[in-house]
Design a protein around this motif. Sequence first.
Motif, short mmCIF file in Angstrom:
data_model
loop_
_atom_site.label_atom_id
_atom_site.label_comp_id
_atom_site.label_asym_id
_atom_site.label_seq_id
_atom_site.Cartn_x
_atom_site.Cartn_y
_atom_site.Cartn_z
N UNK A 179 0.83 -1.21 0.00
CA UNK A 179 0.00 0.00 0.00
C UNK A 179 0.86 1.26 0.00
N UNK A 180 1.74 1.34 -0.99
CA UNK A 180 2.77 2.38 -1.02
C UNK A 180 2.36 3.57 -1.89
N UNK A 181 1.22 4.15 -1.57
CA UNK A 181 0.74 5.32 -2.29
C UNK A 181 -0.02 6.22 -1.33
N UNK A 225 11.95 -1.73 -4.86
CA UNK A 225 10.82 -1.31 -4.03
C UNK A 225 10.17 -0.05 -4.58
N UNK A 226 10.98 0.84 -5.13
CA UNK A 226 10.43 2.05 -5.72
C UNK A 226 9.51 1.70 -6.90
N UNK A 227 9.95 0.76 -7.74
CA UNK A 227 9.13 0.37 -8.88
C UNK A 227 7.83 -0.28 -8.42
N UNK A 228 7.89 -1.07 -7.36
CA UNK A 228 6.66 -1.63 -6.82
C UNK A 228 5.70 -0.54 -6.37
N UNK A 229 6.26 0.49 -5.73
CA UNK A 229 5.43 1.60 -5.25
C UNK A 229 4.86 2.41 -6.42
N UNK A 230 5.64 2.55 -7.49
CA UNK A 230 5.14 3.21 -8.69
C UNK A 230 3.94 2.45 -9.24
N UNK A 231 4.05 1.13 -9.25
CA UNK A 231 2.92 0.31 -9.72
C UNK A 231 1.68 0.58 -8.88
N UNK A 232 1.83 0.59 -7.56
CA UNK A 232 0.70 0.88 -6.67
C UNK A 232 0.08 2.23 -7.03
N UNK A 233 0.93 3.22 -7.25
CA UNK A 233 0.47 4.58 -7.46
C UNK A 233 -0.28 4.73 -8.77
N UNK A 234 0.27 4.15 -9.84
CA UNK A 234 -0.37 4.26 -11.16
C UNK A 234 -1.70 3.51 -11.17
N UNK A 235 -1.73 2.34 -10.56
CA UNK A 235 -2.98 1.56 -10.50
C UNK A 235 -4.06 2.34 -9.76
N UNK A 236 -3.69 2.95 -8.63
CA UNK A 236 -4.65 3.72 -7.85
C UNK A 236 -5.18 4.90 -8.66
#
Length: 250
Positions: free
Chosen positions: A45-47, A106-117
Motif C-alpha cells: 500500500x505504497x501510495x 521497491x520504488x518500482x513496486x510503489x510506482x505500480x501501486x500509485x499508477x494503478x490507484x
Amino acid sequence: MSGPTIDVQLAHRTIRAYTDEPVGEDVITTLLDVARQSATSSFRQQVTVIRVLDPAIREEIHAVSGQPYVGGSRGELLVFVVDLHRNAVLRERAGADVEPVERTNLFLQAVEDTVIAAQNLVVAAESLGLGTTYLGSIATDPRRIIAALGLPRHTYPLLGLLVGHPDQEPQFKPRLPREITTAVDTYPEVTDHLEALEAYDRTVRDYYDLREANKRSDTFTAQVVRTLGNGGSSSSPVLEVLHEQGLCLR
C-alpha cells in the motif's frame, strides 16, 4: 463486447476545461476510496493521494506544470505520491532496517501501486460523468512540488490529476493499432508493421486536420521524432531528486 465499465474506458478523452460546478464531497470520498481499494504489490500500500485545496499550493503546482488549466479553482486537483516513507517509519519503530525501501525494486513496486490507484480513480470518475486529465507536467520541477506539499524522505510526487465537470467535448484521439501494441509470446517489432504505422500516421494527420479550433497538421511518427525528450518534464533531474529523497539508491 461491451459493458458499462468497458464503454466508459473506451470513451476516455482528456478533459482540460472544467465548469465552476464543484465535485461533491461524497463523490470525492468515493473516488479516494476507490483509489484506496486498488490492487497493491505485496500488500505494501505504497501510495498517498494528496487533495490540494490551498490556493497557494495549487498555484505552486500550476507554476511547475506550466499548464493554464491547472491554475484557478476549476476541477479538483489531486497529487499521487509514491510513498515508501510510511513503511520506513513502521520499520524504524520496530527496530528494523530501512535499507529495503531505498532499493530501486521497491520504488518500482510503489510506482505500480500509485499508477494503478490513479487509473482506478480515473475510471470511477469518468463512470460518474466527470472529466479527468493526468498531469505528468509536475515532473518539470519535482523539488518544488516536494517543497509545496511538504513531502518527507522516501516519497516522490509521481503525477497530478484534475477531476471535474467537463466544459468541452474534444474529439477522440486515435491510438496505435492493436498489432503494434499487443502481441502473443514475442515482442511485436515495429519494423514488421510499417504499413500499419503509415496508415495510423494518416489517421492522426486527419484527426489534426479535422479537429475544431486547431489547424495543425501532424503525425504520430513526426511527433516522436520532433518532441521526444523535449520539455521540462522530460529533462528535469529526476534521478538526482530520487536520490535526495532516499529512493533508488541501489
